[in-house]
Scaffold this active site. Structure first.
Site, PDB file in Angstrom:
ATOM      1  CG  ASP A 207      -2.303   0.618   0.881  1.00  0.00           C
ATOM      2  OD1 ASP A 207      -2.319   1.819   0.556  1.00  0.00           O
ATOM      3  OD2 ASP A 207      -3.321  -0.084   0.941  1.00  0.00           O
ATOM      4  CG  HIS A 281      -4.573   2.108  -2.097  1.00  0.00           C
ATOM      5  ND1 HIS A 281      -4.791   2.610  -0.846  1.00  0.00           N
ATOM      6  CD2 HIS A 281      -5.774   2.097  -2.714  1.00  0.00           C
ATOM      7  CE1 HIS A 281      -6.079   2.904  -0.697  1.00  0.00           C
ATOM      8  NE2 HIS A 281      -6.694   2.610  -1.826  1.00  0.00           N
ATOM      9  CD  GLU A 348     -10.389   3.740  -0.883  1.00  0.00           C
ATOM     10  OE1 GLU A 348     -11.276   4.133  -0.119  1.00  0.00           O
ATOM     11  OE2 GLU A 348      -9.274   3.373  -0.498  1.00  0.00           O
TER      12      GLU A 348
END
Length: 630
Positions: A207, A281, A348
């Site tokens: 991440d 990420h 995301e």
């Protein structure tokens, strides 16, 4: 994945039930509750002369029986031999059914305990393993001890059990990017989840805050991406790296470490699903190889969140070298991990980077795409093809995209159930992990006492949840999982307390038939397992015992305080005078409390069956004012 920007409504509602007559502890406190269980007469006593027996011809499965022997040896002090041969008295006997029992599948079993012997039957060794977990729960809690316990009679109640799982995917996820946990911590976590018949460990390995898996063809991923500057405290407030500050916090798993953990998990019938989270990420990846970003500027791995324009955490999709390097990553993952799925994250994505990137805009034009949203679909489909070329199935987090997901991509539905329902209807395989019911990083008690970054997921929210809604195509629901993001989880003890006991409730949700699950039946069984967790030195939360506090307004508009609890048989005692209440203070009787003039706090404690349980709740009345309900 951080879940910054995704805030659920703060839900404090729970069933308001108060003190009733105490119920006796259940005779058979099994979690998850078996499909069929009946207690029979007598008990079997485990002694130093007990033998574990495997039938002839099944020596290839000796490891399962040996695992039982090892589990029993430390707490009992008995070195129980594993023998191959015929049935005998004072033995634990393993058998495979001569004719497969279709209802049991590969993970089901039958268990019969008589005073003379124990018989464990299954279609496959996985069924033996899960029968062993049930058998161990029939022994006293001291069986979980890490040292020999003297003075215990190791008796097992007579039972006949027939059992098999409701769902195939029964998982837990741990994020090791935000905080790194050594391999021994991971092995202990896997061991504990396997005790409750959870069979899938989703490993969030990368991440923005750290890259944790060795990729030999890309050494900078662990030389650079695995390390950040040390920070302690609240995640959102972490200071950015200072000039000249050394990145000394972090770590990674070598490929040998991973192979060791995989072997350990396989012995416990746990499949590991690795996740490399892209194209968002990706700050740790970009810090290692800046040429893979749209800006191609140097970046640093951050301790906290990177959501600002100066931090490029999204891969450049217009750059073919991005896919070249990702193919190296997923090739090595495919060789390392024997499971069928590789998880690529995929959600995301801050697409504003792509909107400003000439290469990404050229890719949109060349591929005939409409916009950056369709560029995300393009990325997912292209990476999915790479994963499939390695003999694996692609999986990612559910995203609602114009161009839809890759055709053969399995998804995890995390925002809610709607995404999973839609994906299942479109033919995708789905793992349900909706945040409100399954996110283990959400706080589980009063938010004023917690340091959770988002909202609350109480124990009853995890238990009173059905991962297979009627609207879904049930044939495409693989199962469900609890997901633990570790922004605020820096230590193994907190890793444990955020997981347990909520993972116990999820284990039952995933295994036990839906019609058989009952909250009121679960609680006494849960309480019987707390001494087992104590014996195993596993930390757990007791927040389900604690009062839930909110406010109402009377007819004149004055603030009043209302208390409730998640479970029955809770007595609550309170004070407004800033002293620490106990059972000699006023007892809450179920009616809104008037606030004395001058009071500025309320303190409340819980008692159950005469014993104090949970923490003291100490709230400013200004906080209660924020919780006023009509």
């Amino acid at each position: 994945m951080s879940r910054i920007g995704f805030l659920l409504l703060l839900v404090l509602v729970s069933s308001s039930v108060f003190a009733q007559k105490a119920k006796p502890a259940p005779a058979l406190a099994l979690i998850p509750e078996p499909v069929q269980v009946a207690q029979t007469k007598g008990t079997f006593e485990l002694t130093a002369k007990t033998v574990i027996v495997l039938p002839k011809g099944h020596e290839a499965h000796l490891g399962v029986a040996q695992l039982l022997s090892q589990r029993l040896q430390v707490p009992t002090g008995f070195a129980l031999p594993v023998k191959v041969g015929a049935r005998k008295k004072n033995s634990i006997q393993f058998q495979l059914f001569p004719q497969p029992q279709p209802e049991l599948g590969s993970e089901g079993y039958t268990l019969e305990v008589t005073p003379q012997a124990i018989l464990l039957q299954a279609n496959a060794p996985a069924g033996w393993f899960y029968g062993i977990q049930t058998l161990l729960q029939l022994l006293p809690p001291a069986v979980e001890s890490k040292q020999t316990v003297a003075g215990v009679r190791w008796e097992i109640a007579g039972v006949k059990i027939k059992d098999y799982p409701r769902l195939a995917w029964r998982g837990l996820m741990v994020d090791v990017s935000r905080h790194f946990f050594p391999k021994e911590v991971m092995k202990a976590y896997i061991d504990q989840m396997a005790k409750y018949k959870l069979n899938t460990f989703h490993w969030h390995l990368t991440d923005n805050q750290g890259w944790r898996v060795e990729i030999k063809s890309l050494p900078k991923l662990t030389q650079v991406g695995a390390w950040r500057v040390p920070r302690t405290g609240y995640w959102k407030g972490f200071q950015a790296p200072q000039p000249g500050e050394a990145a000394t916090d972090g770590g990674f798993y070598s490929q040998e470490d991973i192979k060791e953990i995989i072997r350990y998990a396989e012995e416990r019938f746990v499949t590991i699903v690795p996740e490399v989270d892209v194209p968002g990420h990706s700050l740790a990846l970009i810090a290692s190889y800046p040429n893979l970003s749209c800006t191609q500027t140097p970046q640093q791995v951050l301790a906290g969140d990177p959501w600002n324009p100066q931090r490029t955490n999204v891969l450049c999709v217009g750059n073919d070298s991005t896919f070249t390097e990702l193919e190296k990553v997923f090739s090595e993952l495919a060789q390392l991990f024997p499971g069928e799925y590789l998880h690529m994250g995929g959600d995301e994505v801050t697409r504003s980077y792509w909107d400003k990137c000439a290469k990404c805009q050229q890719r949109i034009k060349t591929e005939g795409l409409k916009n950056s949203e369709e560029l995300q679909t393009y990325f997912l489909k292209r990476l999915a093809r790479i994963i499939q070329s390695k003999g694996k199935k692609p999986m990612g987090w559910y995203e609602k995209l114009e161009g839809r997901l890759a055709p053969n991509m399995a998804v995890m539905s995390w925002k809610d159930m709607k995404g999973g329902i839609a994906a299942s209807q479109q033919g995708h395989k789905v793992v349900m992990t909706p945040a409100f019911n399954t996110y283990l990083d959400f706080y589980q008690g009063d938010p004023y006492l917690e340091n959770g970054p988002f909202t609350v997921t109480r124990l009853n929210a995890t238990y009173n949840w059905n991962p297979v809604p009627l609207e879904a195509n049930a044939a495409n629901i693989l199962g469900g999982q609890g997901s633990l993001w570790t922004e605020q989880v820096a230590h193994e003890r907190k890793l444990q307390s955020m997981t347990w006991p909520r993972a116990l409730s999820l284990a039952e949700v995933f295994w036990t038939p839906q019609p058989k699950r009952q909250w009121e039946n679960f609680i006494p069984r849960l309480e019987a397992h707390l001494p087992r967790l104590d014996a195993a030195e596993v930390n757990y939360a007791t927040h389900f015992y604690e009062p839930i506090v909110w406010g109402v307004k009377d007819s004149s508009g004055a603030l009043q305080v209302v208390l409730s609890s998640e479970i029955r048989d809770i007595e609550m005692y309170y004070t407004f005078d800033d002293s620490n209440p106990d059972k000699f203070y006023p007892k809450y009787q179920g009616q809104p409390l008037d606030i004395p003039k001058g009071a500025h706090h309320i303190r409340v404690v819980s008692y159950r069956h005469g014993q104090r349980v949970g923490r003291e709740i100490n709230l400013p009345l200004s906080e209660v004012e924020k919780r006023v309900r009509k």
